[in-house]
Write a protein that holds these residues in place. Structure first.
Motif, PDB file in Angstrom:
ATOM      1  N   MET A   1      18.331   2.994 -19.175  1.00 14.78           N
ATOM      2  CA  MET A   1      17.015   3.311 -19.739  1.00 14.78           C
ATOM      3  C   MET A   1      16.558   2.187 -20.653  1.00 14.78           C
ATOM      4  N   GLY A   2      15.267   1.938 -20.626  1.00 14.50           N
ATOM      5  CA  GLY A   2      14.726   0.878 -21.455  1.00 14.50           C
ATOM      6  C   GLY A   2      13.446   1.288 -22.143  1.00 14.50           C
TER       7      GLY A   2
ATOM      8  N   THR B   1      16.902   1.226 -32.906  1.00  9.58           N
ATOM      9  CA  THR B   1      18.134   1.717 -32.301  1.00  9.58           C
ATOM     10  C   THR B   1      17.788   2.616 -31.117  1.00  9.58           C
ATOM     11  N   ILE B   2      18.355   2.297 -29.971  1.00 10.08           N
ATOM     12  CA  ILE B   2      18.175   3.127 -28.788  1.00 10.08           C
ATOM     13  C   ILE B   2      19.406   4.012 -28.627  1.00 10.08           C
ATOM     14  N   SER B   3      19.174   5.240 -28.214  1.00 11.18           N
ATOM     15  CA  SER B   3      20.272   6.171 -27.973  1.00 11.18           C
ATOM     16  C   SER B   3      19.872   7.098 -26.837  1.00 11.18           C
TER      17      SER B   3
ATOM     18  N   HIS C   1      16.066   8.067 -26.865  1.00 14.31           N
ATOM     19  CA  HIS C   1      15.298   7.928 -28.095  1.00 14.31           C
ATOM     20  C   HIS C   1      15.232   6.472 -28.517  1.00 14.31           C
ATOM     21  N   LEU C   2      14.187   6.148 -29.257  1.00 14.50           N
ATOM     22  CA  LEU C   2      14.082   4.849 -29.900  1.00 14.50           C
ATOM     23  C   LEU C   2      13.747   5.095 -31.369  1.00 14.50           C
ATOM     24  N   GLN C   3      14.719   4.870 -32.229  1.00 15.37           N
ATOM     25  CA  GLN C   3      14.511   4.982 -33.661  1.00 15.37           C
ATOM     26  C   GLN C   3      14.019   3.646 -34.175  1.00 15.37           C
TER      27      GLN C   3
END
Length: 123
Positions: A33-34, A68-70, A79-81
Motif C-alpha cells: 500500500m502506498g 508514519t504509514i501503518s 493509515h498515514l499519520q
C-alpha cells in the motif's frame, strides 16, 4: 481492489492529521500500500509505502521523521499519520495498492487508486 480514503482537512502548520484508506474487493494482505500526493500544477509524488506483510516501510526525505504509514490487515485499512505539518504538505492525498510490489515507490507501478482526500496546511 477498491480503495476509499478519508481524514483530510484544514490544519495549521505544526499540527497533525491522520489519513485512513479502507480496501475492499480483494485480499488486502496481498497488496503493498502506498500514499501519494498531488499539489496544484505539480506531478503526483510518492509519500509513503508499506509492504503487504507490514514489514518494510518507505518514505522520501521530505516526510521522513514526520509521517508514519501503518496497516491493519484484519481491518483492511492503511493509515498515514502526519505530524509537524508544513504548508508545502498541502495537496490531494491518494492511497494506492500494488500486488506484492517489493517496495516500489513509483506512481506507474500502483494499479489501484482511491479517490483522494484534500489536505490543506495553513501557515
Amino acid at each position: 481492489v477498491q480503495l476509499q480514503a478519508s481524514g483530510g482537512g484544514l490544519v495549521q502548520a505544526g499540527n497533525s492529521l491522520r489519513l485512513s484508506c479502507t480496501a475492499s474487493g480483494r485480499t488486502f494482505s496481498d497488496y503493498d500500500m502506498g500514499w501519494f500526493r498531488q499539489a496544484p500544477g505539480k506531478e503526483r509524488e510518492f509519500v509513503a509505502a508499506i509492504k503487504w506483510s507490514g514489514i518494510g516501510t518507505y518514505y522520501p526525505d521530505s516526510v521522513k521523521g514526520r509521517f508514519t504509514i501503518s496497516r491493519d490487515n484484519a481491518k483492511n485499512t492503511v493509515h498515514l499519520q502526519m505530524n509537524s505539518l508544513k504548508p508545502e504538505d498541502t495537496a490531494v492525498y491518494y492511497c494506492a495498492a500494488l500486488m506484492r510490489g517489493g517496495g516500489s515507490r513509483s506512481v506507474a507501478d500502483f494499479g489501484s487508486w482511491g479517490q483522494g482526500t484534500q489536505v490543506t496546511v495553513s501557515s
